[in-house]
Motif scaffolding. Structure first.
Motif, PDB file in Angstrom:
ATOM      1  N   UNK A  72       0.822  -1.213   0.000  1.00 15.86           N
ATOM      2  CA  UNK A  72       0.000   0.000   0.000  1.00 15.86           C
ATOM      3  C   UNK A  72       0.855   1.262   0.000  1.00 15.86           C
ATOM      4  N   UNK A  73       2.050   1.187   0.588  1.00 12.76           N
ATOM      5  CA  UNK A  73       2.942   2.340   0.522  1.00 12.76           C
ATOM      6  C   UNK A  73       3.398   2.569  -0.916  1.00 12.76           C
ATOM      7  N   UNK A  74       3.706   1.485  -1.629  1.00 14.60           N
ATOM      8  CA  UNK A  74       4.058   1.602  -3.039  1.00 14.60           C
ATOM      9  C   UNK A  74       2.911   2.232  -3.821  1.00 14.60           C
ATOM     10  N   UNK A  75       1.685   1.818  -3.520  1.00 14.27           N
ATOM     11  CA  UNK A  75       0.519   2.365  -4.217  1.00 14.27           C
ATOM     12  C   UNK A  75       0.369   3.857  -3.941  1.00 14.27           C
ATOM     13  N   UNK A  76       0.607   4.263  -2.698  1.00 11.82           N
ATOM     14  CA  UNK A  76       0.513   5.675  -2.348  1.00 11.82           C
ATOM     15  C   UNK A  76       1.544   6.481  -3.137  1.00 11.82           C
ATOM     16  N   UNK A  77       2.775   5.984  -3.189  1.00  6.72           N
ATOM     17  CA  UNK A  77       3.824   6.685  -3.927  1.00  6.72           C
ATOM     18  C   UNK A  77       3.529   6.754  -5.412  1.00  6.72           C
ATOM     19  N   UNK A  78       3.016   5.647  -5.987  1.00  7.97           N
ATOM     20  CA  UNK A  78       2.680   5.633  -7.408  1.00  7.97           C
ATOM     21  C   UNK A  78       1.574   6.634  -7.723  1.00  7.97           C
TER      22      UNK A  78
END
Length: 450
Positions: free
Chosen positions: A367-373
């Motif tokens: 989910x952190x990756x999704x937030x950054x993307x």
């Protein structure tokens, strides 16, 4: 190397092997003059895959070159040839490092494997290694002399993903300066590459064959965010800290914390009974966070952030394959005002750090990756401290045939970055390396005395 020149090079072929101008630099009261020869473009010894190479969202976030310097007290007349030939063999296993950065049709970074080369430079210093002092403490001017940067590169797309420079000193020792794109490797991956290169130089097989498929960390679609993420909270400079950075010269220093000092910090953190335990990492991080905030004269209401790099290779239900090559680290953060940090017991700072570390699991990573993307947040600010722990890096295995390196250090530091390195017998201590404005460094040094 400039794109128009790449086609002129073949394996170990050099156009015009002449020395560049020699520049002198005063280091530790002595002159350091280094003569560099023209780079040799090294190719993988045998055929490797062509096409493009996928970079994950974790790779996308850090497209800059990290430089390290490895110091060896002994070397041979053939050190350059040995390392050069071994590099050609190592690039068969680590072929993405010989590619070039490119932009995918979707607008993301990827690696173009059309032409695979890496610049390798030999150099000579007119002094002994003693002139360098402690290479764990960055000196940007020295780093420029002991590492190679392509003078023709105008942007990240033209910057080599890997470069290496071997500098021989009059005492018989040498340094190896390595530049690796952080988009290609995090700390563990970079160290595995160096150690594999060293094994090959000693005539040994590669013991940690890299796992190169990064699609294991391909972002989930559609992206799903979950947490508020203290990591992404924007901080306003309400203390005019930026002005201090602009006014004062920057100073790099190393502070040693032996096991006795670390035990004393832990004891202090546990003394009020609010914590059940305290790791060495949390204890030293808390001390540094508080002292740095005070030293930079941050106002009580100034929000501060501590960001910590966490290795997530073991955080998945199905752990990443052994020797996964790529970025498998995320940052997690704690937030507090300077007033809270300075007025409350150190256990408060330790608790914020512990909470941040404990929240990192598989769901946090995705989910952190999704937030950054999705949001492409800005992470840099003067109120932020970034802790990168190198205490588990096994750089002692980087033996190219003349013994283990006597020292290993980062070539430079961003002003937010603080590096923890192993220290002392049994590597049970921690060496803290950071950069601060001159006046703040003097205060910081007083505040971390235990």
């Amino acid at each position: 190397m400039h794109p128009t020149l790449k086609s002129q090079y073949t394996w170990f072929h050099v156009v015009g092997r002449f020395s560049t101008a020699t520049e002198a630099l005063a280091v530790n009261g002595s002159a350091l003059a280094v003569r560099k020869f023209e780079p040799i473009m090294v190719q993988p010894e045998s055929k490797t895959p062509d096409g493009s190479y996928f970079l994950s969202s974790l790779d996308q976030a850090i497209p800059f070159t990290m430089k390290t310097i490895h110091r060896y007290e002994k070397g041979g007349d053939n050190v350059g040839d040995v390392l050069k030939q071994a590099l050609s063999k190592a690039l068969v296993h680590y072929y993405p490092l010989a590619g070039s950065m490119a932009i995918s049709p979707q607008g993301n970074f990827m690696v173009d494997l059309t032409q695979k080369t890496a610049p390798f430079v030999e150099a000579e210093a007119d002094c002994s290694l003693d002139v360098l002092g402690d290479v764990r403490i960055p000196n940007p001017a020295v780093t420029n002399k002991l590492t190679y940067s392509d003078p023709n590169a105008k942007n990240i797309l033209e910057t080599p993903l890997l470069s290496a420079q071997v500098t021989r000193f009059k005492c018989g020792g040498f340094t190896l300066g390595v530049g690796i794109s952080h988009s290609l490797a995090d700390g563990p991956s970079g160290m595995n590459f160096i150690n594999s290169w060293a094994e090959i130089a000693r005539g040994k097989p590669v013991s940690a064959v890299p796992f190169l498929d990064r699609t294991l960390l391909k972002s989930r679609m559609p992206p799903r965010t979950k947490y508020p993420y203290d990591d992404f909270v924007e901080i306003t400079d309400t203390s005019d800290t930026e002005q201090l950075y602009q006014k004062d010269p920057m100073v790099y220093k190393l502070f040693s914390f032996d096991p006795e000092k670390i035990a004393a910090i832990k004891k202090l953190a546990l003394s009020d009974g609010k914590l059940k335990s305290c790791s060495s990492f949390a204890a030293v991080s808390a001390l540094v966070w508080r002292a740095r905030s005070k030293a930079l004269k941050m106002k009580p209401q100034q929000l501060t952030k501590i960001r910590m790099l966490a290795d997530v290779r073991s955080k998945f239900e199905k752990p990443l394959p052994q020797n996964y090559f790529g970025n498998a680290v995320v940052t997690t953060a704690g937030l507090a005002t300077t007033g809270e940090l300075c007025e409350k017991p150190i256990s408060f700072a330790v608790e914020q750090i512990q909470k941040a570390v404990e929240c990192v699991d598989e769901e946090y990573v995705w989910t952190r990756m999704a937030f950054g993307d999705t949001y492409r947040p800005q992470l840099s600010s003067v109120g932020t401290l970034v802790i990168s722990s190198w205490t588990r890096f096994d750089y002692s295995m980087s033996n190219f045939g003349w013994g283990n390196p006597s020292q290993f250090g980062c070539g430079d530091l961003g002003r937010e970055l603080c590096v923890f390195m192993p220290e002392g017998e049994g590597k049970k201590g921690i060496a803290v390396v950071l950069v601060l404005p001159h006046s703040a460094m003097n205060t910081f040094e007083e505040l971390v005395q235990i």
